[in-house]
Write an enzyme that holds these catalytic residues in place. Structure first.
Site, PDB file in Angstrom:
ATOM      1  N   ALA A  67      23.232 111.367  89.564  1.00  0.00           N
ATOM      2  CA  ALA A  67      23.966 111.271  90.659  1.00  0.00           C
ATOM      3  C   ALA A  67      25.390 111.168  90.266  1.00  0.00           C
ATOM      4  O   ALA A  67      25.832 110.622  89.139  1.00  0.00           O
ATOM      5  CB  ALA A  67      23.572 109.712  91.196  1.00  0.00           C
ATOM      6  N   GLY A 112      19.658 111.018  88.167  1.00  0.00           N
ATOM      7  CA  GLY A 112      19.097 111.592  89.355  1.00  0.00           C
ATOM      8  C   GLY A 112      18.799 113.028  89.228  1.00  0.00           C
ATOM      9  O   GLY A 112      17.913 113.798  89.931  1.00  0.00           O
ATOM     10  N   GLU A 115      15.025 112.801  87.894  1.00  0.00           N
ATOM     11  CA  GLU A 115      14.407 112.344  89.216  1.00  0.00           C
ATOM     12  C   GLU A 115      14.317 113.624  90.083  1.00  0.00           C
ATOM     13  O   GLU A 115      13.207 113.395  90.771  1.00  0.00           O
ATOM     14  CB  GLU A 115      15.111 111.296  89.937  1.00  0.00           C
ATOM     15  N   GLU A 135      20.327 105.185  83.255  1.00  0.00           N
ATOM     16  CA  GLU A 135      20.890 104.311  84.162  1.00  0.00           C
ATOM     17  C   GLU A 135      21.344 102.675  83.818  1.00  0.00           C
ATOM     18  O   GLU A 135      22.432 102.269  84.113  1.00  0.00           O
ATOM     19  CB  GLU A 135      19.945 103.989  85.707  1.00  0.00           C
TER      20      GLU A 135
END
Ligand code: HXC
Length: 261
Positions: A67, A112, A115, A135
């Site tokens: 992200a 992300g 993911e 993260e």
């Protein structure tokens, strides 16, 4: 071709090819990219000329480097939750797309990015790909489904280890723990993804899509409910022309010629 800023999209031979394209940030997922992806998935869902989707990242280095950290840096708790929810909703949409989705992971799949790959049905990785949920090194938890999809894919112990340590693993290790289905040489990655896509496209498409729904829905249910769901989709297959064709072709000792109906 594409009408998006952060995505490239084309359809060829029933394969919808999505390329995440934010080269200046290693394809990092910002709100704009996520919204574009959401819109594109709505289009793909309705487009019966697309039998399967391949998702990849542009450039040599990254599938998706996570992200967008710059966008997240100043978020409040409420904004953080909302940002996480945007990604979760898009990834849920991707996972429940009727068509199968193959991730062709060409490089870094971090946070992300990992993911996103996990929300796809099948993952094929370049030998150069790297995976991780880093993260906790940034002071956050995974937030686009990683705490849920990673343990479901690789088991609770390995999933927790990757999440707690933030370790980055290579494609070989990702294959060993079941995070990816296949590893290919970098210049063979797209051929491997296309070969898998073509094989799946050659099968009865309704049966493939119902199988996808049965696996996905069943994993959200207890076993008895999942088994009952399977009985229903199995029964539905007998309302298709492809079931008649598939079984007739077998009995007549010829190759089936499926219509997708
Ligand atoms: C924003 C990013 C980015 C990211 C890279 N860039 N990753 N921008 N968000 N996630 C930008 C860099 O700032 C840099 O911009 C350019 O892309 C190239 O990256 P470099 O770091 O210079 O490349 P390199 O040295 O080759 O290192 C590659 C890398 C590193 C190891 C992948 O970029 C990296 O560690 N990225 C962050 C990985 C990460 O922590 N991902 C998880 C994010 S959290 P400039 O302008 O300087 O050239 C997450 C949470 C998900 O994903 C859940 C949210 C709810």
């Amino acid at each position: 071709m594409s009408q998006y800023t952060n995505l490239l999209f084309e359809v060829k031979d029933s394969i919808g090819m999505i390329t995440l394209h934010r080269p200046k940030a290693l394809n990092a997922l910002n709100t704009e990219l996520l919204q574009e992806l959401s819109n594109l998935l709505d289009r793909i869902k309705e487009d019966t000329s697309i039998g399967i989707v391949i998702l990849t990242g542009s450039g040599e280095k990254a599938f998706v480097a996570g992200a967008d950290i710059a966008e997240m840096q100043t978020l409040t708790a409420i904004e953080g939750r909302n940002f996480g929810k945007i990604g979760q909703d898009v990834f849920n949409k991707l996972e429940s797309l009727p068509q199968p989705v193959i991730a062709a992971i060409n490089g870094f799949a971090l946070g992300g990015g990992c993911e996103l790959a996990m929300a796809c049905d099948i993952r094929i990785a370049s030998e150069k790909a790297k995976f991780g949920q880093p993260e906790v090194s940034l002071g956050i938890t995974p937030g686009f489904g990683g705490t849920q999809r990673l343990p479901r894919l690789v088991g609770k112990g390995r999933g927790k280890e990757l999440i707690y340590t933030g370790d980055i693993i290579d494609a070989g290790e990702a294959y060993r723990i079941g995070l990816v289905n296949k590893v290919a040489a970098p210049d063979e990655l797209m051929n491997a993804a296309k070969a898998m896509a073509e094989k799946i496209l050659s099968r009865a498409s309704v049966a493939v899509q119902l199988s996808k729904a049965a696996v996905n829905e069943g994993l959200n249910m207890d076993l008895a409910s999942g088994i009952a769901y399977e009985a229903e989709v199995f029964g539905l297959c007998f309302a298709t022309e492809d079931q008649k064709e598939g079984m007739t072709a077998f009995v007549e000792k010829r190759k089936a010629n499926f219509s997708g109906k």
